[in-house]
Design a protein around this motif. Structure first.
Motif, PDB file in Angstrom:
ATOM      1  N   GLN A   1       0.829  -1.200   0.000  1.00  0.00           N
ATOM      2  CA  GLN A   1       0.000   0.000   0.000  1.00  0.00           C
ATOM      3  C   GLN A   1       0.866   1.253   0.000  1.00  0.00           C
ATOM      4  O   GLN A   1       1.892   1.316   0.695  1.00  0.00           O
ATOM      5  CB  GLN A   1      -0.919   0.001   1.234  1.00  0.00           C
ATOM      6  CG  GLN A   1      -1.809  -1.225   1.338  1.00  0.00           C
ATOM      7  CD  GLN A   1      -2.768  -1.348   0.174  1.00  0.00           C
ATOM      8  OE1 GLN A   1      -3.621  -0.481  -0.024  1.00  0.00           O
ATOM      9  NE2 GLN A   1      -2.641  -2.427  -0.599  1.00  0.00           N
TER      10      GLN A   1
ATOM     11  N   CYS B   1     -10.963  -2.962   7.587  1.00  0.00           N
ATOM     12  CA  CYS B   1     -11.055  -1.754   8.408  1.00  0.00           C
ATOM     13  C   CYS B   1     -10.655  -0.546   7.569  1.00  0.00           C
ATOM     14  O   CYS B   1      -9.626  -0.567   6.884  1.00  0.00           O
ATOM     15  CB  CYS B   1     -10.140  -1.900   9.625  1.00  0.00           C
ATOM     16  SG  CYS B   1      -9.903  -0.406  10.579  1.00  0.00           S
TER      17      CYS B   1
ATOM     18  N   LEU C   1      -9.330   3.129   7.643  1.00  0.00           N
ATOM     19  CA  LEU C   1      -8.711   4.132   8.511  1.00  0.00           C
ATOM     20  C   LEU C   1      -9.299   5.515   8.234  1.00  0.00           C
ATOM     21  O   LEU C   1      -9.735   5.798   7.109  1.00  0.00           O
ATOM     22  CB  LEU C   1      -7.206   4.159   8.272  1.00  0.00           C
ATOM     23  CG  LEU C   1      -6.424   2.924   8.749  1.00  0.00           C
ATOM     24  CD1 LEU C   1      -4.982   2.978   8.257  1.00  0.00           C
ATOM     25  CD2 LEU C   1      -6.457   2.829  10.269  1.00  0.00           C
TER      26      LEU C   1
ATOM     27  N   PHE D   1      -1.236   2.647  13.644  1.00  0.00           N
ATOM     28  CA  PHE D   1      -2.079   1.930  12.690  1.00  0.00           C
ATOM     29  C   PHE D   1      -1.578   2.256  11.287  1.00  0.00           C
ATOM     30  O   PHE D   1      -1.322   3.420  10.976  1.00  0.00           O
ATOM     31  CB  PHE D   1      -3.551   2.363  12.793  1.00  0.00           C
ATOM     32  CG  PHE D   1      -4.209   2.055  14.108  1.00  0.00           C
ATOM     33  CD1 PHE D   1      -4.855   0.843  14.317  1.00  0.00           C
ATOM     34  CD2 PHE D   1      -4.205   2.993  15.135  1.00  0.00           C
ATOM     35  CE1 PHE D   1      -5.482   0.569  15.532  1.00  0.00           C
ATOM     36  CE2 PHE D   1      -4.821   2.729  16.352  1.00  0.00           C
ATOM     37  CZ  PHE D   1      -5.465   1.508  16.547  1.00  0.00           C
ATOM     38  N   TYR D   2      -1.424   1.235  10.453  1.00  0.00           N
ATOM     39  CA  TYR D   2      -1.081   1.472   9.049  1.00  0.00           C
ATOM     40  C   TYR D   2      -1.507   0.251   8.235  1.00  0.00           C
ATOM     41  O   TYR D   2      -1.522  -0.881   8.742  1.00  0.00           O
ATOM     42  CB  TYR D   2       0.420   1.737   8.871  1.00  0.00           C
ATOM     43  CG  TYR D   2       1.329   0.708   9.492  1.00  0.00           C
ATOM     44  CD1 TYR D   2       1.703  -0.450   8.805  1.00  0.00           C
ATOM     45  CD2 TYR D   2       1.827   0.890  10.783  1.00  0.00           C
ATOM     46  CE1 TYR D   2       2.536  -1.386   9.376  1.00  0.00           C
ATOM     47  CE2 TYR D   2       2.662  -0.049  11.362  1.00  0.00           C
ATOM     48  CZ  TYR D   2       3.011  -1.188  10.659  1.00  0.00           C
ATOM     49  OH  TYR D   2       3.834  -2.121  11.230  1.00  0.00           O
ATOM     50  N   PRO D   3      -1.882   0.445   6.969  1.00  0.00           N
ATOM     51  CA  PRO D   3      -2.339  -0.688   6.144  1.00  0.00           C
ATOM     52  C   PRO D   3      -1.160  -1.564   5.732  1.00  0.00           C
ATOM     53  O   PRO D   3      -0.076  -1.063   5.433  1.00  0.00           O
ATOM     54  CB  PRO D   3      -2.963   0.001   4.925  1.00  0.00           C
ATOM     55  CG  PRO D   3      -2.235   1.313   4.829  1.00  0.00           C
ATOM     56  CD  PRO D   3      -1.934   1.731   6.238  1.00  0.00           C
TER      57      PRO D   3
ATOM     58  N   GLU E   1      -6.177  -5.346   5.177  1.00  0.00           N
ATOM     59  CA  GLU E   1      -5.661  -5.509   6.536  1.00  0.00           C
ATOM     60  C   GLU E   1      -4.953  -4.251   7.015  1.00  0.00           C
ATOM     61  O   GLU E   1      -4.263  -3.576   6.246  1.00  0.00           O
ATOM     62  CB  GLU E   1      -4.682  -6.685   6.593  1.00  0.00           C
ATOM     63  CG  GLU E   1      -5.285  -8.037   6.232  1.00  0.00           C
ATOM     64  CD  GLU E   1      -4.219  -9.071   5.969  1.00  0.00           C
ATOM     65  OE1 GLU E   1      -4.165 -10.081   6.690  1.00  0.00           O
ATOM     66  OE2 GLU E   1      -3.406  -8.847   5.036  1.00  0.00           O
ATOM     67  N   VAL E   2      -5.126  -3.967   8.293  1.00  0.00           N
ATOM     68  CA  VAL E   2      -4.458  -2.837   8.943  1.00  0.00           C
ATOM     69  C   VAL E   2      -3.679  -3.370  10.133  1.00  0.00           C
ATOM     70  O   VAL E   2      -4.221  -4.094  10.971  1.00  0.00           O
ATOM     71  CB  VAL E   2      -5.478  -1.779   9.410  1.00  0.00           C
ATOM     72  CG1 VAL E   2      -4.808  -0.740  10.313  1.00  0.00           C
ATOM     73  CG2 VAL E   2      -6.132  -1.094   8.228  1.00  0.00           C
ATOM     74  N   ARG E   3      -2.408  -3.040  10.187  1.00  0.00           N
ATOM     75  CA  ARG E   3      -1.598  -3.420  11.336  1.00  0.00           C
ATOM     76  C   ARG E   3      -1.804  -2.429  12.466  1.00  0.00           C
ATOM     77  O   ARG E   3      -1.793  -1.216  12.260  1.00  0.00           O
ATOM     78  CB  ARG E   3      -0.119  -3.447  10.955  1.00  0.00           C
ATOM     79  CG  ARG E   3       0.847  -3.583  12.137  1.00  0.00           C
ATOM     80  CD  ARG E   3       0.754  -4.935  12.804  1.00  0.00           C
ATOM     81  NE  ARG E   3       1.300  -5.978  11.952  1.00  0.00           N
ATOM     82  CZ  ARG E   3       1.104  -7.266  12.159  1.00  0.00           C
ATOM     83  NH1 ARG E   3       0.348  -7.666  13.175  1.00  0.00           N
ATOM     84  NH2 ARG E   3       1.637  -8.171  11.339  1.00  0.00           N
ATOM     85  N   CYS E   4      -1.991  -2.940  13.669  1.00  0.00           N
ATOM     86  CA  CYS E   4      -2.034  -2.114  14.875  1.00  0.00           C
ATOM     87  C   CYS E   4      -0.877  -2.531  15.763  1.00  0.00           C
ATOM     88  O   CYS E   4      -0.682  -3.719  16.040  1.00  0.00           O
ATOM     89  CB  CYS E   4      -3.357  -2.307  15.616  1.00  0.00           C
ATOM     90  SG  CYS E   4      -3.381  -1.551  17.267  1.00  0.00           S
TER      91      CYS E   4
END
Length: 578
Positions: free
Chosen positions: A131, A252, A254, A272-274, A279-282
């Protein structure tokens, strides 16, 4: 005569056929050997098996290898491809060639992407659902501000990238293995082979458990943050300021598309980043080296009761769903300054050599920048077997890498301290002031976001520290004006004599402390500057130009003076090492 001619023709035909058969056989054998050497990886790569080892001697014993690379992560894979493309014969030994599964190393800043282009590896972020990242969004106490990277002067393809770390590494391994002079082998390096203080190669165990040795004039150790070889090549001082708790939020959206999100939460930041289109990583930062237990449910409770109320409402439901799914992972955040022992025949790179807090996503940029430095350094040296010349080149590497690495390391440590909550009210006021300042946007945020994007870092280190010096000087001048001390040119900061006063009216230690009342306050009370300043003396304010000087009485509490975009660095310089 006809019979003789016929017999002669048959003999010639047999000879030609035999010659052609020999040529075809030789070509087939050569092609087979090349295919075995290249062993391209497809999908999940299998280990490349051996290299014609005999009598316990590994690849390189006969001078067929120029460089041994230990580890095939981001640094090792990129390095193998880069050196291989320059014609070096490279032997890569990696403990596990299957796809890694990590919760860090997933965000590459725009400056790192430019390094990827410089190395010819930009296609490694293709076909992995990576992304584009165009900047950051900051959140605090229900407010948010968007900070975009200064990309206007670059090609439209230039931006940050976020992705699954394992997919990115596999693409780079495939790229490296595509070169006929690069060999990837699965094995575990157990030690370096040294002779008379010079590293000659490595000892390693193959996938089948066979113990072998590999030799080359240059061994580069890139075996990551858990390196078992670094102690032979540096003085590691590893600090673990915090741990990341990782989750993946599915389907999700953002609040700000194509932006990393940083929540200035209590006690420390949440990221948080895609990492894909769905999918988004937290990453939840937990200060210290201990985290709540996942097994007994304490972690889930902590995330729901302490963390969840502080995240943006748009992603609250996805965050809770990720917790309930149970795929919670943790990883310690390590920081380790570079402290090499220059060793003939060997070099450290990547996280094995130098680490910083991963908040700013600078690790991959440092590794890729180091590879560019090493490539350019070694290009004139075609014969790596010239030990004395090679040693001089390698010593230069540690100096040439400092401008980029030191700037990224300093920024990472500074932002982590500024963005974290503290029992010290002065630091909390500084965190709020930093958020308010960046929220102004425009010229106020361009400087910090340009540093964060890791553009033009080669010159940044030559700028940032003089700015810090001038900024502290501005504070001194404001203090002097308030107490009518501006006519005293002898006022200066000594290396160990100084601490700027905090909002709690801490007593300052000046060279001429009797001239300053103990209860004096300063407009920039929330900032402390410290003993680690490289300059042992800061001149009085009149000796340096100030972009914006105001008397302390006119400064509201928490105001930033002068070059405010580096105030985050000033704030923590007292205890940070780079």
């Amino acid at each position: 005569m006809a019979e003789v001619a016929a017999g002669t023709g048959q003999l010639i035909g047999v000879a030609v056929a035999t010659l052609l058969a020999a040529i075809f056989l030789a070509a087939a054998l050569l092609g087979s050997r090349r295919r075995r050497r290249r062993a391209p990886l497809a999908g999940k790569p299998a280990a490349v098996g051996g290299c014609g080892v005999a009598d316990g001697e590994g690849c390189g014993g006969d001078g067929r290898t120029d460089v041994i690379v230990v580890g095939a992560g981001v640094a090792g894979s990129a390095l193998a491809y880069t050196l291989g493309k320059d014609g070096r014969r490279v032997h890569v030994i990696e403990r596990d060639l299957t796809e890694p599964d990590r919760i860090v190393g997933e965000l590459l800043q725009p400056g790192g992407y430019l390094k990827l282009i410089e190395l010819g590896l930009e296609d490694c972020v293709q076909e992995i659902d990576a992304q584009r990242v165009l900047g950051y969004a900051l959140f605090k106490d229900g407010k948010d501000t968007k900070l975009s990277y200064p990309l206007e002067k670059f090609h439209s393809d230039v931006a940050g990238r976020s992705f699954h770390n394992g997919r990115f590494i596999q693409r780079m391994r495939q790229k490296a293995a595509s070169l006929p002079n690069v060999q990837l082998e699965q094995g575990t390096v157990t030690s370096l082979v040294e002779e008379d203080g010079t590293v000659k190669g490595v000892k390693y165990k193959t996938k089948s458990g066979e113990e072998l040795k590999a030799y080359a004039p240059l061994t580069i150790v890139c075996d990551g943050c858990f390196s078992n070889l670094r102690r032979a090549l540096c003085s590691p001082k590893v600090d673990v300021p915090s741990c990341f708790v990782g989750l993946v939020l599915e389907n999700c959206q953002l609040p700000h598309a194509n932006h990393g999100h940083v929540v200035l939460a209590n006690p420390s930041p949440i990221l948080f980043y895609p990492i894909s289109s769905t999918e988004v990583r937290c990453l939840v930062d937990v200060p210290g080296q201990k985290v709540p237990s996942i097994a007994n449910g304490e972690m889930a409770k902590y995330l729901k009761t302490v963390v969840a109320p502080q995240i943006p409402p748009e992603i609250y439901d996805s965050f809770i769903a990720a917790i309930d799914k149970g795929s919670i992972r943790t990883m310690p955040n390590r920081s380790m300054p570079a402290a090499p022992h220059p060793t003939p025949g060997a070099l450290l790179m990547g996280d094995a050599f130098n680490m910083r807090h991963p908040l700013t996503g600078g690790g991959m940029t440092v590794a890729l920048s180091d590879i560019v430095v090493l490539r350019n350094l070694l290009k004139p040296l075609r014969n790596l077997h010239d030990a004395s010349a090679l040693c001089k080149y390698l010593e230069s590497f540690y100096t040439l890498r400092k401008p980029v690495a030191s700037t990224i390391n300093t920024l990472a440590g500074a932002l982590y301290k500024v963005f974290s909550a503290s029992p010290d009210q002065a630091r909390n006021e500084m965190r709020q002031a930093c958020f308010d300042y960046l929220s102004l946007g425009g010229v106020f945020s361009n400087g910090p976001i340009a540093l964060l994007s890791e553009f033009s870092l080669q010159s940044a280190c030559g700028i940032i520290f003089p700015i810090i010096k001038a900024e502290v000087n501005n504070i001194i001048r404001a203090l002097a004006m308030r107490h009518r001390l501006s006519e005293k040119p002898s006022l200066h900061i000594g290396k160990k004599q100084t601490k700027l006063l905090s909002a709690q009216r801490r007593k300052s230690r000046w060279d001429r402390a009797d001239e300053i009342p103990e209860d004096v306050e300063m407009g920039m009370g929330e900032i402390e500057a410290a003993g680690e300043l490289t300059a042992t003396r800061i001149e009085t304010a009149g000796e340096l130009p100030a972009p914006r000087i105001e008397t302390a009485g006119e400064l509201p509490k928490g105001a930033q003076i002068g070059m405010g975009e580096v105030v985050v660095v000033i704030a923590v310089i007292r205890r940070f090492t780079w």
